[in-house]
Write a protein that holds these residues in place. Structure first.
Motif, PDB file in Angstrom:
ATOM      1  N   LEU A  73      -4.792  14.700  -4.041  1.00  0.00           N
ATOM      2  CA  LEU A  73      -5.451  14.396  -2.775  1.00  0.00           C
ATOM      3  C   LEU A  73      -4.863  13.109  -2.227  1.00  0.00           C
ATOM      4  O   LEU A  73      -4.868  12.081  -2.905  1.00  0.00           O
ATOM      5  N   ASP A  74      -4.356  13.158  -1.003  1.00  0.00           N
ATOM      6  CA  ASP A  74      -3.856  11.966  -0.312  1.00  0.00           C
ATOM      7  C   ASP A  74      -4.941  11.478   0.628  1.00  0.00           C
ATOM      8  O   ASP A  74      -5.355  12.213   1.541  1.00  0.00           O
ATOM      9  N   LEU A  75      -5.431  10.272   0.410  1.00  0.00           N
ATOM     10  CA  LEU A  75      -6.488   9.687   1.248  1.00  0.00           C
ATOM     11  C   LEU A  75      -5.884   8.527   2.026  1.00  0.00           C
ATOM     12  O   LEU A  75      -5.268   7.626   1.447  1.00  0.00           O
ATOM     13  N   ALA A  76      -6.039   8.574   3.336  1.00  0.00           N
ATOM     14  CA  ALA A  76      -5.498   7.524   4.207  1.00  0.00           C
ATOM     15  C   ALA A  76      -6.636   6.906   5.002  1.00  0.00           C
ATOM     16  O   ALA A  76      -7.463   7.622   5.595  1.00  0.00           O
ATOM     17  N   LEU A  77      -6.680   5.596   5.019  1.00  0.00           N
ATOM     18  CA  LEU A  77      -7.684   4.844   5.761  1.00  0.00           C
ATOM     19  C   LEU A  77      -6.949   3.978   6.778  1.00  0.00           C
ATOM     20  O   LEU A  77      -6.278   3.006   6.411  1.00  0.00           O
ATOM     21  N   HIS A  78      -7.032   4.326   8.035  1.00  0.00           N
ATOM     22  CA  HIS A  78      -6.357   3.591   9.104  1.00  0.00           C
ATOM     23  C   HIS A  78      -7.355   2.616   9.739  1.00  0.00           C
ATOM     24  O   HIS A  78      -8.456   3.013  10.143  1.00  0.00           O
ATOM     25  N   ILE A  79      -6.976   1.368   9.832  1.00  0.00           N
ATOM     26  CA  ILE A  79      -7.867   0.305  10.299  1.00  0.00           C
ATOM     27  C   ILE A  79      -7.216  -0.380  11.493  1.00  0.00           C
ATOM     28  O   ILE A  79      -6.064  -0.829  11.416  1.00  0.00           O
ATOM     29  N   ASP A  80      -7.959  -0.477  12.578  1.00  0.00           N
ATOM     30  CA  ASP A  80      -7.483  -1.153  13.796  1.00  0.00           C
ATOM     31  C   ASP A  80      -8.547  -2.149  14.234  1.00  0.00           C
ATOM     32  O   ASP A  80      -9.628  -1.757  14.679  1.00  0.00           O
ATOM     33  N   GLY A 182      -1.904  15.763  10.910  1.00  0.00           N
ATOM     34  CA  GLY A 182      -2.724  15.232   9.832  1.00  0.00           C
ATOM     35  C   GLY A 182      -1.905  14.893   8.607  1.00  0.00           C
ATOM     36  O   GLY A 182      -2.152  13.873   7.944  1.00  0.00           O
ATOM     37  N   TRP A 183      -0.919  15.731   8.277  1.00  0.00           N
ATOM     38  CA  TRP A 183      -0.070  15.453   7.104  1.00  0.00           C
ATOM     39  C   TRP A 183       0.726  14.172   7.306  1.00  0.00           C
ATOM     40  O   TRP A 183       0.802  13.333   6.407  1.00  0.00           O
ATOM     41  N   THR A 184       1.308  13.997   8.469  1.00  0.00           N
ATOM     42  CA  THR A 184       2.068  12.759   8.721  1.00  0.00           C
ATOM     43  C   THR A 184       1.153  11.544   8.781  1.00  0.00           C
ATOM     44  O   THR A 184       1.573  10.429   8.456  1.00  0.00           O
ATOM     45  N   THR A 185      -0.113  11.758   9.165  1.00  0.00           N
ATOM     46  CA  THR A 185      -1.053  10.631   9.207  1.00  0.00           C
ATOM     47  C   THR A 185      -1.349  10.107   7.810  1.00  0.00           C
ATOM     48  O   THR A 185      -1.560   8.901   7.618  1.00  0.00           O
ATOM     49  N   THR A 186      -1.376  10.991   6.815  1.00  0.00           N
ATOM     50  CA  THR A 186      -1.676  10.561   5.448  1.00  0.00           C
ATOM     51  C   THR A 186      -0.428  10.157   4.672  1.00  0.00           C
ATOM     52  O   THR A 186      -0.540   9.774   3.504  1.00  0.00           O
ATOM     53  N   LEU A 187       0.753  10.249   5.288  1.00  0.00           N
ATOM     54  CA  LEU A 187       1.953   9.712   4.652  1.00  0.00           C
ATOM     55  C   LEU A 187       1.990   8.202   4.828  1.00  0.00           C
ATOM     56  O   LEU A 187       1.368   7.650   5.772  1.00  0.00           O
TER      57      LEU A 187
END
Length: 606
Positions: A73-80, A182-187
């Protein structure tokens, strides 16, 4: 609709090999097939889930169920971060909307909406903290990309991830028609192509960071890689491997606490076997003959105290110890032996007579302070009593009479001859099961003395080219020793001094109260860098929780653990584990009566 993206197979000759395109050409998948519901990335499948709903309140590590999910599972947390003026303006607008809804309901005579009331109070509290600089606002996007080998496995994995998210009140939705984004977002590209964001304050965002892990911490950057250790088992929370090296800790001691039938002896036998593979020498105090099959399988030595023909001479001098005070230390130990035999320390007159008799009996055997004489046959206990009988002092005759049952009477079988078994080898098991209760204390003392003599063997007695031997002393059912003064003092001395002699003590007990209820027991536990807790009884969990600072989750883990499951503690490092074994190891370690009976029937049939 499907799209197919192929990796470029030939690189432009003018492009340098170190360019970003060259690296991407090497590490990128061979192809990416895009469908509305998933991606086919190379030989696998992937789908992206977007977190669209969050709970009203969160605690520390609220993403832990997702991070600990046993799958890829690839989990990505983007913070702005939001600038303070923009955050204040948006928060003011939100508060105005909530206040308008409250006033409109009040003017119409409606009851207040509890959700609106709660949201208005939270917004007011956040506005105050924002004005004081105690908090900031961030735009946060949380995305999950699930990987699997087949389409069917992907559907099942997505369902499991949704269930794990629902356990923390997170709502997730698939990124239908947008799985490529979505896949590129979690890379690890720091690019949010989905832009499905939620506003969070500092506290909620800080609690989302994975500051805790169910697995043991990996070596820090710059630290040498881990090369030693043995397999303890697997982590049920993450399916990770629990590999532990007790020889790299502050000290080499360990303590194993569990209720009867929880699998503590099984776990220790596995550790013993796996340490034997690495050349560690092990001595075991076995009150219930649980280690005999293991010793026979690996060519160990078993000393069955209390069996006919098995004798131990307490006057033997340590083999290989050439220190000038060997004879003096042996004389002091004999004082302890006599005190145990007669039940209490003799009065001063008898102690003086005993000291004279000890010097005289060694002198009669031709043994002096000269190390060259220490290879001569040692005198026996009956010779010591004979010297007491020839002493003209009345106290000597009285002490000799008190020792008569141990020389000529019912208790003489253990001492009336030279030592019959040399406790030497890579594995020595001291079996105490056949000792009568009247002989158990002195038999245990003699076994511990032989073990200590091996551990305390000076370095000068070894070859200069031979590295020091690592040793482990295993004391099973240690609560039996804790009730005895000499046994408790031995455990205390071993726990304090074993590290300086390249040795480790393993204490196993099912009676937690006897260990934690005494100062000596607490010292043994506090001097064990490796602490293993298996299934516990509800009556003992409170004392255990106070002693080891257990959390609520750890308490529940120990109360509901299956056989062989437990908690490994070393300082601030804590992890759950379940002991695993091969079929051959299981056959040597199990004490299940049903399995042992079936094995015996199979042998009889053969």
């Amino acid at each position: 609709m499907k799209g197919l993206l192929h990796r470029r197979t030939a690189r432009d000759r003018d492009t340098p090999a170190t360019s970003t395109g060259g690296v991407a050409g090497v590490v990128a998948p061979a192809s990416v097939e895009v469908t509305p519901r998933f991606l086919r990335v190379g030989d696998g499948y992937a789908a992206t889930l977007v977190v669209t709903g969050y709970p009203a309140e969160v605690g520390p590590g609220w993403l832990e169920p997702l991070l600990a999910w046993p799958g890829r599972l690839d989990l990505a947390l983007h913070i702005d971060p939001l600038p303070a003026p923009v955050a204040a303006s948006r928060l003011r607008t939100q508060r105005a909307r909530l206040e308008s809804s409250r006033r409109a309901d009040s003017d119409r005579g409606k009851l207040s909406d509890p959700y609106v009331e709660a949201a208005a109070e939270d917004a007011a509290d956040l506005a105050q903290r924002l004005a004081r600089g105690a908090a900031k606002l961030f735009r946060v996007g949380l995305y999950l990309t699930v990987h699997a080998r087949t389409e069917a496995e992907l559907l099942e994995a997505c369902a499991q991830v949704k269930a794990a998210a629902a356990s923390t009140l997170l709502e997730v939705q698939p990124a239908t028609w947008r799985h490529l984004a979505g896949w590129t977002t979690t890379l690890p590209l720091a690019t949010d192509s989905l832009q499905m964001l939620r506003t969070m304050d500092t506290q909620a965002l800080a609690a989302a960071f994975p500051l805790a892990s169910p697995d043991l911490p990996a070596p820090l950057p710059g630290d040498p890689p881990v090369t030693g250790g043995v397999l303890y088992g697997v982590n049920p929370a993450s399916n990770g491997i629990v590999w532990w090296d007790r020889w790299s800790q502050e000290n080499y001691n360990s303590v194993v606490l569990a209720r009867s039938g929880a699998g503590k002896s099984y776990f220790v036998k596995l550790e013993v076997l796996r340490n034997l593979y690495q050349g560690v020498h092990i001595s075991i105090v076995d009150p219930e003959d649980e280690y005999l099959r293991l010793a026979e399988a690996v060519g160990g030595t078993v000393v069955r105290l209390g069996m006919p023909g098995v004798k131990i001479n307490p006057l033997d001098l340590p083999v290989g110890d050439h220190r000038p005070d060997v004879l003096t230390r042996r004389g002091l130990f004999l004082h302890t032996v006599i005190s145990v035999l007669v039940g209490h320390p003799p009065p001063p007159a008898e102690r003086a007579a005993l000291d004279r008799a000890i010097l005289a009996v060694y002198r009669q055997a031709g043994i002096t302070a000269d190390p060259h004489t220490h290879t001569r046959p040692a005198p026996l206990l009956k010779d010591l009593v004979g010297c007491l009988e020839t002493d003209p002092e009345p106290a000597a005759a009285q002490l000799a009479a008190r020792l008569a049952p141990w020389v000529h009477g019912s208790f003489a079988d253990l001492f009336n001859g030279p030592t019959t078994h040399a406790p030497l080898g890579h594995l020595v098991v001291w079996s105490l099961r056949h000792l009568p209760d009247e002989l158990r204390t002195i038999g245990t003392l003699l076994a511990l003395d032989h073990i200590w003599r091996q551990v305390d063997l000076p370095v000068q007695s070894r070859s200069a080219a031979t590295p020091p031997v690592r040793r482990i002393v295993v004391v099973d059912e240690a609560w039996l020793l804790m009730r005895d003064g000499e046994g408790a003092r031995f455990l205390f001395r071993m726990s304090k001094a074993a590290r300086k002699r390249f040795a480790g003590l393993t204490v196993i007990t099912q009676d937690v109260a006897d260990v934690l209820g005494t100062e000596l027991g607490q010292a043994v536990v506090s001097n064990a860098a490796t602490q293993v807790l298996l299934k516990q009884a509800p009556q003992a969990i409170d004392a255990l929780a106070d002693a080891f600072s257990l959390t609520g989750g750890e308490r529940r883990l120990l109360l509901g653990a299956r056989q062989g499951q437990g908690l490994l503690i070393c300082g601030i490092a804590r992890t759950g584990f379940e002991a695993i074994s091969s079929e051959q190891e299981h056959a040597l370690c199990t004490t299940n009566p049903a399995e042992l009976y079936d094995d015996q029937e199979d042998e009889d049939d053969l």
